[in-house]
Write an enzyme that holds these catalytic residues in place. Sequence first.
Site, PDB file in Angstrom:
ATOM      1  N   HIS A  66      45.119 -17.477 -30.718  1.00 15.59           N
ATOM      2  CA  HIS A  66      44.549 -18.806 -30.930  1.00 15.59           C
ATOM      3  C   HIS A  66      44.474 -19.612 -29.633  1.00 15.59           C
ATOM      4  O   HIS A  66      43.739 -20.593 -29.552  1.00 15.59           O
ATOM      5  CB  HIS A  66      45.305 -19.572 -32.027  1.00 15.59           C
ATOM      6  CG  HIS A  66      46.655 -20.102 -31.648  1.00 15.59           C
ATOM      7  ND1 HIS A  66      47.832 -19.464 -31.968  1.00 15.59           N
ATOM      8  CD2 HIS A  66      47.025 -21.236 -31.005  1.00 15.59           C
ATOM      9  CE1 HIS A  66      48.858 -20.169 -31.542  1.00 15.59           C
ATOM     10  NE2 HIS A  66      48.396 -21.257 -30.949  1.00 15.59           N
ATOM     11  N   ASP A  92      48.616 -12.502 -33.676  1.00 19.69           N
ATOM     12  CA  ASP A  92      48.234 -13.637 -32.828  1.00 19.69           C
ATOM     13  C   ASP A  92      48.507 -13.330 -31.353  1.00 19.69           C
ATOM     14  O   ASP A  92      49.416 -13.881 -30.736  1.00 19.69           O
ATOM     15  CB  ASP A  92      48.986 -14.885 -33.273  1.00 19.69           C
ATOM     16  CG  ASP A  92      48.284 -16.169 -32.852  1.00 19.69           C
ATOM     17  OD1 ASP A  92      47.418 -16.097 -31.961  1.00 19.69           O
ATOM     18  OD2 ASP A  92      48.596 -17.231 -33.410  1.00 19.69           O
ATOM     19  N   SER A 104      53.075 -22.285 -28.010  1.00 18.09           N
ATOM     20  CA  SER A 104      52.209 -21.176 -28.391  1.00 18.09           C
ATOM     21  C   SER A 104      51.979 -20.258 -27.196  1.00 18.09           C
ATOM     22  O   SER A 104      51.617 -20.714 -26.119  1.00 18.09           O
ATOM     23  CB  SER A 104      50.864 -21.694 -28.893  1.00 18.09           C
ATOM     24  OG  SER A 104      50.999 -22.344 -30.124  1.00 18.09           O
TER      25      SER A 104
END
Length: 724
Positions: A87, A224, A659
């Site tokens: 992402h 991810d 992230s």
Amino acid sequence: MSKIKALCISTAFIGAAGAALHVNAKEGMFTPEQLPSIASELKQTGLAIPAESINDLTAFPMGAIVSLGGCSASFVSDKGLAVTNHHCARGSVQYNSTPENNYLEDGFLAKKMNEELPAAPGTRMFVTVGFEDVTDKVIGGIKESVEGRARFDAIEANRKALITECESQPGFRCSVPSFFQGLEYKLIKQMEIRDVRIAYAPADSIGKYGGDIDNWMWPRHTGDFSFYRAYVGKDGKPADFSEENVPFKPEHFLKVSAAGLSDGDFVMAAGYPGSTNRYARLSRVSYTFDWLYPTYLDLVGEWIDTIEKASEEGSDARIKYEATLAGLNNFHKNTLGQLSGAKRVGLVPRRAEREAQLSAWLDKNDKSELKQALAELDAVSEQQMQMNKQNFWYNNLNRAQLLSSAQTLYRNAIESEKPDAERESGFQERDQIRLKEGMERIERRFDPVVDQAVWQKMISMYLEQPEENRVAAFDEAVGINGSTDSQTLQKTLKAFYDNTSLTDSETRLSWLTASREDFEKSDDPFIKLAVALFDTEMSIEDQSKTLSGKATALRPKYMKAIIEWQKSMGSLAYPDANSTLRVTYGNVMGGSPKDGLIYEPFTRLEGITEKDTGESPFNSPKKQLSLINESQYGPYKLDDINSVPVNFLTDLDSTGGNSGSATLNSKAELIGLLFDGTFESVNSDWDFDPKTTRTIHVDTRYMLWVMEYVDGANNLIDEMTVVR
């Protein structure tokens, strides 16, 4: 109620304390230089290497951790290969996608380096090369009597001077972030790598499996992860994109573990968390959870709905807005979790109790000066919050990209008339390339029909507000008032889009070198609107900076009060997150966030097939489903779960910006990537709860399994040092 533990102290205060204080081993986003001070806790939790070996931002392993400016990444080869979350790279994948070559849907893999695609304009990798305490240089020479706008400007001038000196050598980006709400300042020097390319990104059906339905939820089965590669000029220095550039050779890179982890094993994550608010005063907590978050939920919900209605799924317009929609949906769900968590833990009464305890301690210890400073800080904060409320809906009108672009371009022309040191941050010479890239990036992130629909929705919500919250300059320039109906508004706005030339990329770029006079003579409707709003914008900015300047004189006193109070209770803590490199540590651990709900620490390949419906977001590739049904685990099986682990849970302390953070084992080998938290955890930005805080990671064994068996990315596996 338990005593407050989410409080922090710097290395300087550790030394001043003269004694090692107790630390909660699971809670805290520690700066690397703090790690030797908690060496015993790290060793007790399972760290197998000396804590002193991981406290240098420029040495191994911290030197392998890089910032993407909003996400984290880490080098995993000596050829500039860096791994981050899917992402985090998805915006670049989207930028390169078209209906004919939809890399979001199909994935992207470069089998050779010359096949790698340039990332979206403005994509950067920041490699830390220097770190220095500059507190005295920033605020040491400013008298306490200097406050308000004058104080704000003095601090900004000192920071700019330090940055200018630091950036005298081309190819570096420097920053002077504050710690402990302005009690300390650090100068951070980073190599700014400008040529970043996509090496590999799995399809959304792997990298975004579960979509917004599974976002922030457990169990999770999301791959991810993606790979970027950093390129530099032949001289080894940062350079703009060129086919002549060569892969960057980092001084440090991480080994990738295929052996993985088991339940209870030590883990730590290194990355760049955005911000936490564990020091926020009661008034700000109440403002945020009683007004700001609920208001944002309404606005963002309407925003998402407007984009989806204005762009047909699968169309080029929808592809252009995929990154925007992903961000908005993520924010919306996170905010729901924040509100739910605050209610569950009783955040407002907990914060009220904490402030009562602090106040009582100040009275008991004759700290009247500090108590007076807190009262003054609360008064300033109240003014800031009232100002934010009044301008909230007006400030959201620039969600229309063409208006925002016109305002940026006009401001740049005005700032360019000043000496560089006096320009507003963001408009100095060092910022010009970023401004250019921002204007270029619009090309694949903008559609006039969608943009107009978004602007009309924002204006409609703005017009519903009380008269005192509207801005006369905007109403007059656009030609609207409180009685303007939807049809009239649509016709009015259509004229803006029909008569502007800012939809053209070359035209936008040409305005970057235009003069103030050029803007003021322009007939372009968005340029004219930007000019008409400028004085209002500057008035709002001046009020904001004046209040900020007052607060910067008071917040350090608040921090001193907090530090002294916590020290009296034997507590050692850590700085609030501020987008600088942090390390958090703990263990692989499941949980039980509420009665009757049990979270296992690992999810399995078989969970993918259980969720699969054949329709997005549960549409795993057929090849992957076949491999799972055949129990094709290869060397990546975890015997404890009799399958390949997909995602795993830990009790690590994390927040947005984490992230892509490297998840490391006790030997500092990469064993996963941090990519999310559970729904029950998101409120830990404000109040850490060890019972419910769980962080979600993608397991390197699943990453390697997908790369080897599903996508055939063996060229990248061979490039990395895989520890089996």
